[in-house]
Design a protein around this motif. Structure first.
Motif, PDB file in Angstrom:
ATOM      1  N   ILE A 217      22.183  -1.204 -30.682  1.00 26.82           N
ATOM      2  CA  ILE A 217      22.853  -0.961 -29.393  1.00 26.82           C
ATOM      3  C   ILE A 217      24.372  -0.997 -29.537  1.00 26.82           C
ATOM      4  CG2 ILE A 217      23.258  -1.946 -27.091  1.00 26.82           C
ATOM      5  CD1 ILE A 217      20.327  -2.945 -27.237  1.00 26.82           C
ATOM      6  N   TYR A 218      24.873  -2.020 -30.220  1.00 23.31           N
ATOM      7  CA  TYR A 218      26.330  -2.182 -30.334  1.00 23.31           C
ATOM      8  C   TYR A 218      26.780  -1.796 -31.744  1.00 23.31           C
ATOM      9  CZ  TYR A 218      25.543  -4.843 -26.055  1.00 23.31           C
ATOM     10  OH  TYR A 218      25.166  -5.229 -24.791  1.00 23.31           O
ATOM     11  N   SER A 219      26.605  -2.701 -32.684  1.00 23.64           N
ATOM     12  CA  SER A 219      26.949  -2.524 -34.098  1.00 23.64           C
ATOM     13  C   SER A 219      26.822  -3.922 -34.704  1.00 23.64           C
ATOM     14  CB  SER A 219      28.366  -1.964 -34.300  1.00 23.64           C
ATOM     15  OG  SER A 219      29.301  -2.774 -33.666  1.00 23.64           O
ATOM     16  N   ALA A 220      27.043  -4.015 -35.995  1.00 20.77           N
ATOM     17  CA  ALA A 220      26.941  -5.323 -36.654  1.00 20.77           C
ATOM     18  C   ALA A 220      28.325  -5.761 -37.099  1.00 20.77           C
ATOM     19  CB  ALA A 220      26.013  -5.233 -37.864  1.00 20.77           C
ATOM     20  N   GLY A 221      28.656  -7.014 -36.833  1.00 27.02           N
ATOM     21  CA  GLY A 221      29.946  -7.553 -37.272  1.00 27.02           C
ATOM     22  C   GLY A 221      29.806  -9.037 -37.554  1.00 27.02           C
ATOM     23  N   PRO A 222      30.548  -9.565 -38.504  1.00 28.63           N
ATOM     24  CA  PRO A 222      30.379 -10.977 -38.872  1.00 28.63           C
ATOM     25  C   PRO A 222      30.680 -11.947 -37.722  1.00 28.63           C
ATOM     26  CG  PRO A 222      31.770  -9.835 -40.466  1.00 28.63           C
ATOM     27  CD  PRO A 222      31.559  -8.895 -39.321  1.00 28.63           C
ATOM     28  N   GLY A 223      31.502 -11.530 -36.779  1.00 33.10           N
ATOM     29  CA  GLY A 223      31.891 -12.453 -35.710  1.00 33.10           C
ATOM     30  C   GLY A 223      31.075 -12.331 -34.443  1.00 33.10           C
ATOM     31  N   MET A 224      29.994 -11.545 -34.462  1.00 31.27           N
ATOM     32  CA  MET A 224      29.274 -11.261 -33.219  1.00 31.27           C
ATOM     33  C   MET A 224      28.394 -12.415 -32.747  1.00 31.27           C
ATOM     34  SD  MET A 224      26.433  -8.639 -34.836  1.00 31.27           S
ATOM     35  CE  MET A 224      25.518  -8.278 -33.346  1.00 31.27           C
ATOM     36  N   GLY A 225      28.089 -13.357 -33.642  1.00 25.75           N
ATOM     37  CA  GLY A 225      27.063 -14.358 -33.338  1.00 25.75           C
ATOM     38  C   GLY A 225      27.406 -15.331 -32.228  1.00 25.75           C
ATOM     39  N   LEU A 226      28.646 -15.754 -32.176  1.00 29.51           N
ATOM     40  CA  LEU A 226      29.018 -16.828 -31.250  1.00 29.51           C
ATOM     41  C   LEU A 226      28.715 -16.466 -29.801  1.00 29.51           C
ATOM     42  CD1 LEU A 226      30.177 -19.635 -31.482  1.00 29.51           C
ATOM     43  CD2 LEU A 226      32.444 -18.687 -31.083  1.00 29.51           C
ATOM     44  N   GLN A 227      28.950 -15.204 -29.486  1.00 34.85           N
ATOM     45  CA  GLN A 227      28.689 -14.726 -28.126  1.00 34.85           C
ATOM     46  C   GLN A 227      27.211 -14.927 -27.743  1.00 34.85           C
ATOM     47  OE1 GLN A 227      29.454 -10.549 -27.894  1.00 34.85           O
ATOM     48  NE2 GLN A 227      28.753 -10.346 -25.803  1.00 34.85           N
ATOM     49  N   TYR A 228      26.328 -14.648 -28.710  1.00 34.11           N
ATOM     50  CA  TYR A 228      24.901 -14.770 -28.410  1.00 34.11           C
ATOM     51  C   TYR A 228      24.448 -16.227 -28.390  1.00 34.11           C
ATOM     52  CZ  TYR A 228      25.017  -9.817 -28.632  1.00 34.11           C
ATOM     53  OH  TYR A 228      25.341  -8.520 -28.357  1.00 34.11           O
ATOM     54  N   THR A 229      25.135 -17.065 -29.144  1.00 33.19           N
ATOM     55  CA  THR A 229      24.842 -18.494 -29.054  1.00 33.19           C
ATOM     56  C   THR A 229      25.161 -18.979 -27.645  1.00 33.19           C
ATOM     57  OG1 THR A 229      25.361 -18.796 -31.394  1.00 33.19           O
ATOM     58  CG2 THR A 229      25.404 -20.766 -30.018  1.00 33.19           C
ATOM     59  N   ALA A 230      26.314 -18.561 -27.134  1.00 33.08           N
ATOM     60  CA  ALA A 230      26.698 -18.963 -25.775  1.00 33.08           C
ATOM     61  C   ALA A 230      25.679 -18.454 -24.758  1.00 33.08           C
ATOM     62  CB  ALA A 230      28.094 -18.425 -25.455  1.00 33.08           C
TER      63      ALA A 230
END
Lengths: 296, 425
Positions: A217-230
């Motif tokens: 849907i979006y793309s993959a990036g090393p910094g994307m995880g924190l948003q989904y943790t929240a």
């Protein structure tokens, strides 16, 4: 004047966004509700799943969907390997196991993020798909983006399948027994380590699978995880702590709130409204939207 | 289990868990930071505060490549020459972690502990706005190779300079060129991320449209992590001729992916910044083609040349040899920032380490400097809204074209290629 088509499109967007959140929330609610671990690494499993999609898809004809089963199996195994370590720091004579688990998984999250950054660099990467491209226009309603529809369906089906496993099978009964009282479950002959490993493996597999879809849907990036943790934290608070079926409702509420706020109040207010919802709920209804969560 | 929560924390066990966490974390991010505070007199020591982790790590890496390439090249050429002696350049890095307050702390620490002669600035305007007051307080020269927000220059910081023209100029001039393409646009939807740089970009795009008499259907700012389907749905319902977007690369990718998913297809998208970076192209796969962007430098551009690199093409080759990828204008401007320091230090004629008085003289020299570089001619405004910003280098509208999605100059300039407009698949 409110355009009917924009309103219906915003509702579609919100529902499908909720479906994306459900794919992340299912596993997180599972490990919290069943294993009683607050896993800070949940977003990083999403990130790893998305990266798996970006790296592996070009090797299988450029189709990210083909990576989905592989990601589930691979991260199920990763989860099975990691769970004994979490078990080790959250049991025995250790005090405050919830805090121990939180600290351990925070370190795990940092390790995962840092490793990907070191190995693959900071670039955003596309997760390609030819099967799901564009959207389906339905006159009078709006556009249904194919990849988001499939993601939402997979999220809900994952939850239903896991609920079935949990409440209709022997293994699920064992996992629930462990959650109820670990010592009594052991006395009743339940293999604690085995079922906890399975539960954590399923969580890791489901979340990484969700990550592949989120990468599509979006793309993959090393910094994307924190948003989904929240968002995973938001999900279980709205759903009611420990109440798995509430995840669908909380996903939909979060998705709709985000979509409708962005269109009708302004994009700048989205996170203000979301955080406001969470804080108000924690104050007036700590047992969750449906009132079925655990409270101290 | 919940009974256990009532127990008292055993300090030794908690420390063990925390230690393990720290060890894992440190392993993951190992190698990001430079270290050491020994200060010899045989090298010019530059501090670099940039984002090596966090949301802005891609841009931070771009600036790092620019600064590193300058350091490598100048050291290979013998270093900075002062009164017949040559001094090598040393860079010491601090990670701003994409966070303004962390950047400010890192800058402060760098000046007091590392005793640097001068500072090369962060990636992103947000972090630069936090670092600049620290430089002002410590009276340390500071050149940014990337920051573009006009707010930085409006603050009139005496010790802060920037080699990239403010986005107010870049985005506005490029937008005006794109709005002039045939068929002339009658309406535009402007979206952006709600941050200093991105907001200034979106605002400049809106101003350009209004100046050209084009109807601005909406001016829609959102958080960087938003789901862009809401913006796309609103835009689609307005049916604009063009969609302008101000933001960093991540938001461009998310916006264009959402547009594809919702079948939103205006005559063209103009995104600033970074459409010619590998991050943008990798993030969109094959869907990057046709996107308009803005730049102040391209590897193919004709510029004066000068110190270290004879032309833009020479610089691009050196960058490709070193990093295996083409440089963008931020990387070029970061290297140019180093070249500006090089000339200023040669004019200063003082050996390292610089005293406070010599640092002050260096700032005065920077105010009057005129440097010819592969990046373009660099001078800094001495007054006005763009105080200490290099406004000499000309902006260029570009479009990704061809099988490799190469950025080519479009618009009215003599060397411009024909734009693919309205953009076809």
């Amino acid at each position: 004047m409110v355009s009917t088509e924009l309103l219906s499109q915003s509702i579609i967007n919100g529902l499908l966004l909720g479906g994306i959140y459900v794919t992340v929330g299912v596993g997180f609610a599972l490990v919290f509700g069943v294993l009683e671990i607050i896993d800070f690494a949940v977003g990083e499993y999403v990130m790893l799943g998305a990266f798996t999609g970006a790296i592996v898809a070009p090797m299988v004809g450029g189709e990210g969907l083909l990576v989905v089963p592989l990601a589930f199996v691979a991260f199920f195994l990763v989860g099975v390997v990691i769970q004994p370590f979490i078990h080790h720091v959250t049991t025995g004579d250790r005090p405050m196991p919830l805090l121990m688990g939180l600290v351990f998984t925070f370190g795990l999250a940092t390790f995962m993020r840092g490793s990907i950054l070191t190995i693959f660099g900071p670039n955003t990467r596309n997760v390609p798909t030819n099967a799901l491209s564009g959207g389906i226009e339905i006159g009078g309603l709006g556009t249904f983006p194919e990849v988001r529809v499939v993601t939402a369906v997979v999220g809900v089906l994952s939850l239903v399948a896991f609920m079935y496993y949990l409440y209709r099978t022997t293994g699920g009964t064992a996992i629930r027994a462990i959650a109820e009282d670990r010592d009594i479950a052991r006395l009743m002959g339940v293999n604690i380590n085995r079922y906890q490993s399975i539960a954590y493996g399923v969580y890791a597999g489901l979340t990484a699978t969700g990550g592949v879809f989120i990468g599509l849907i979006y793309s993959a990036g090393p910094g994307m995880g924190l948003q989904y943790t929240a968002f995973a934290f938001f999900m279980i608070v709205l759903a009611g702590l420990g109440y798995l079926p509430g995840i669908i409702i909380s996903g939909i509420v979060l998705g709709l709130a985000q979509s409708l706020t962005a269109v009708y109040l302004g994009g700048e207010l989205v996170f203000f409204v979301l955080f406001g919802m969470i804080y108000v709920l924690l104050l007036v209804r700590p047992e969750g939207l449906l009132g079925k969560g655990e409270v101290a | 289990m919940r009974d256990n929560l009532k127990n008292t924390v055993n300090r030794r066990q908690f420390t063990k868990a925390a230690g393990l966490t720290g060890a894992l974390g440190v392993t993951g991010v190992a190698g990001c930071l430079g270290g050491g505070s020994d200060r010899g007199g045989d090298k010019f020591k530059f501090g670099v505060v940039t984002s090596l982790s966090g949301d802005l790590r891609f841009g931070g890496e771009v600036t790092r490549r620019g600064y590193d390439l300058w350091k490598k090249t100048i050291n290979e050429n013998g270093g900075i020459e002062v009164d017949g002696s040559s001094y090598e350049v040393e860079l010491t890095y601090a990670d701003a972690k994409s966070d303004p307050s962390t950047g400010a702390d890192a800058a402060s620490q760098m000046i007091t502990s590392e005793k640097v002669d001068a500072v090369l600035g962060p990636y992103s305007s947000n972090v630069t706005l936090a670092v600049a007051p620290i430089m002002e307080k410590n009276q340390t020269p500071h050149i940014s190779g990337s920051a573009e927000s006009p707010r930085i220059w409006e603050e009139q910081y005496k010790h802060t300079f920037g080699t990239v023209p403010t986005v107010t100029l870049i985005a506005r001039q490029a937008a005006e060129e794109i709005l002039s393409l045939d068929p002339t646009a009658e309406s535009v939807y402007v979206s952006g991320v709600n941050g200093p740089f991105s907001k200034a970009t979106a605002s400049a795009m809106r101003d350009a449209a209004e100046n050209k008499g084009v109807e601005v259907l909406a001016y829609d700012l959102n958080p960087s992590d938003t789901d862009w389907t809401s913006v796309v749905s609103s835009a689609k319902s307005e049916d604009p001729d063009l969609h302008f977007h101000g933001g960093h690369i991540g938001s461009h990718v998310s916006l264009l992916k959402a547009a594809d998913q919702l079948n939103y297809d205006p005559n063209g998208f103009f995104c600033h910044y970074g459409v010619n970076t590998s991050d943008f192209k990798d993030g969109l796969g094959g869907d990057a083609s046709g996107t308009f962007g803005a730049t102040v430098w391209l590897p193919s551009i004709e510029r004066t040349g000068g110190k270290l690199f004879g032309s833009a093409a020479d610089y691009a080759k050196a960058a490709r040899d070193e990093f295996d990828q083409s440089p963008d204008y931020t990387q070029a401007a970061s290297s140019a920032a180093g070249i500006v320091y090089q000339q200023a230090l040669e004019e200063l004629g003082a050996a390292p380490p610089l005293s406070d008085t010599e640092q002050s003289k260096l700032v005065s020299i920077l105010e009057d400097i005129e440097v010819q570089t592969f990046y373009g001619d660099v001078t800094f405004d001495k007054e006005g809204d763009f105080y200490h910003n290099n406004t000499t280098t000309s902006p260029l509208p570009v479009q990704l074209q061809g099988d490799d999605d190469e950025a080519v100059v479009v618009g009215s300039s003599a060397s411009a290629s024909e734009a693919n407009y309205p953009v076809s698949e």
